[in-house]
Design an enzyme around this catalytic site. Structure first.
Site, mmCIF file in Angstrom:
data_model
loop_
_atom_site.group_PDB
_atom_site.id
_atom_site.type_symbol
_atom_site.label_atom_id
_atom_site.label_comp_id
_atom_site.label_asym_id
_atom_site.label_seq_id
_atom_site.Cartn_x
_atom_site.Cartn_y
_atom_site.Cartn_z
ATOM 1 N N THR A 179 -5.190 9.545 -3.290
ATOM 2 C CA THR A 179 -4.972 8.727 -2.190
ATOM 3 C C THR A 179 -3.620 8.023 -2.104
ATOM 4 O O THR A 179 -2.905 8.251 -1.204
ATOM 5 C CB THR A 179 -6.064 7.598 -1.669
ATOM 6 N N ASP A 180 -3.141 7.381 -3.441
ATOM 7 C CA ASP A 180 -1.838 6.914 -3.486
ATOM 8 C C ASP A 180 -0.961 8.097 -3.360
ATOM 9 O O ASP A 180 0.086 7.958 -2.648
ATOM 10 C CB ASP A 180 -1.770 6.266 -4.936
ATOM 11 N N VAL A 181 -1.096 9.125 -4.012
ATOM 12 C CA VAL A 181 -0.276 10.252 -3.906
ATOM 13 C C VAL A 181 -0.003 10.930 -2.749
ATOM 14 O O VAL A 181 1.038 11.200 -1.950
ATOM 15 C CB VAL A 181 -0.721 11.496 -4.984
ATOM 16 N N GLY A 184 1.956 8.599 -0.453
ATOM 17 C CA GLY A 184 3.524 8.712 -0.585
ATOM 18 C C GLY A 184 4.126 9.889 0.155
ATOM 19 O O GLY A 184 5.212 9.757 0.439
#
Length: 408
Positions: A179-181, A184
């Site tokens: 989810t972070d990637v 980004g």
């Protein structure tokens, strides 16, 4: 270098992964990315180890592998933004950049005069990207958001893991903070879109990115299975909800992935496996019928696959054009001849270790280049250079700021 974002400058106020991932990608594309860190300890992920980078004596340095994964190509300045003089430095720098990336809580930078309204007043062309758990609006706007909890709240864990009733059943997070990637990546796309729009309008704008929104968006076909089909997807282990056979099967000595995407590929598999009658069976002749009869078909295929070694199956399936693959451990991935031929394992100089190996950027242009030559920076490595070159501060002024612990 002929990089796509040559001449673009970024002030990266973000920490952990989602924001830094966007900053690293912009740096790879040629932007000058200035990472602003807390002088005391820097980005939280600098301490997220072990493992740590080893020096030439095989001793741990202060650089955690986690930090190294998301900060290639940046310059680091260490500035205390909780102090008025530190805030003034960032405000002055904002007048010299095109983009600001931050992932503080909603309104977290307002008290420092570093929010979008404050900085855009100084630089109307500024593109300001905020990354939060739930966005700048809505009933959850004030909540903190982390990848693990968003994978749960955003539905990903409800479709990841073994089905109820099977051994090891239960919700599972993905092994990477996806989810972070993904956030980004979406942030990078949004920033580049705003850069193109600015060419016409002459103005910057505020970008509001939320992990929760992104996680919902990347549910892809599973979201449509619910929104269009009215079906709430469930955990299915390695199986696919819409395609059969499309999962992992145990071989005689391990596991392989069989990824049959159409009826022609299924017929090829059946011929190869010595059971051409399966492709003629009305229960299995088309993908919709295979989905409807998933259990009986996959039980039969499992028995067939179990009779031969993985290497035998993969060689035979590849020769016939049936999509398949092994389940590699990460060491095998980064020693795969295909990956090596694509320069996905890169080595850059590092001041503490001599050099550091990193996963490369997968983008390949026909004319433009990427810039992947600068290692993730040491904390405050570029403070003096940035303050001198961009703000015109002299050595005495920088020394005074250092003595007062405004900068490092």
């Amino acid at each position: 270098m002929n990089t796509p974002l040559n001449g673009i400058r970024v002030l990266d106020l973000s920490r952990i992964l989602a924001g830094p991932w966007a900053g690293q990608l912009l740096a790879d594309l040629g932007a000058d990315v200035i990472k602003v860190e807390n002088p005391k300890a820097g980005d939280d992920t600098r301490q997220w180890g072990p493992p740590y980078l080893k020096n030439s004596d095989n001793q741990d340095t202060s650089e955690a592998a986690y930090f190294l994964s998301a900060n290639r190509g940046k310059r680091s300045i260490a500035v205390d933004i909780t102090q008025a003089e530190g805030q003034a430095l960032i405000q002055k720098l904002a007048a010299h950049v095109d983009i600001v990336i931050e992932n503080y809580k909603v309104d977290g930078l307002k008290k420092y005069g570093l929010d979008y309204a404050s900085l855009s007043a100084l630089n109307p062309k500024l593109i300001y990207c905020s990354i939060t758990g739930f966005g700048q609006t809505g009933p959850y706007r004030a909540r903190a958001g982390y990848d693990f909890m968003i994978q749960g709240m955003g539905g990903l864990m409800s479709i990841t893991g073994e089905a109820d009733g099977n051994p090891g059943a239960g919700p599972q997070k993905v092994g990477v903070a996806v989810t972070d990637v993904f956030t980004g990546l979406y942030a990078t796309i949004a920033i580049q879109g705003a850069l193109i729009e600015r060419q016409a309008s002459g103005l910057g704008q505020h970008i509001d990115m939320a992990l929760f929104d992104v996680q919902a968006a990347v549910l892809a076909n599973q979201a449509s299975n619910y929104l269009v089909g009215g079906i709430t997807p469930q955990r299915m282990g390695n199986a696919h909800p819409n395609i059969v056979p499309y999962q992992a099967f145990a071989s005689k000595d391990g596991h392989i992935i069989l990824a049959v995407g159409n009826d022609g590929q299924f017929k090829k598999f059946c011929d190869l496996a010595g059971c051409p009658e399966l492709a003629l069976d009305a229960r299995f002749a088309t993908n919709p019928s295979r989905v409807a009869n998933r259990l009986v078909l996959c039980e039969h295929i499992a028995t067939l696959i179990k009779q031969r070694n993985s290497e035998d199956w993969l060689a035979a399936l590849e020769q016939k054009g049936v999509p398949c693959g092994p389940i590699n451990t990460i060491d095998k991935v980064f020693n795969d001849p295909q990956l090596l031929s694509r320069d996905m394992r890169i080595q850059v100089e590092h001041p503490l270790a001599g050099s550091v190996e990193l996963a490369g950027n997968p983008i390949r242009y026909s004319r433009s280049q990427l810039n992947q030559t600068k290692a993730p920076p040491l904390l405050g490595e570029d403070t003096e250079t940035v303050l001198r070159d961009l703000l015109g501060l002299g050595a005495d002024e920088i020394d005074q700021l250092t003595l007062k612990k405004i900068v490092r």
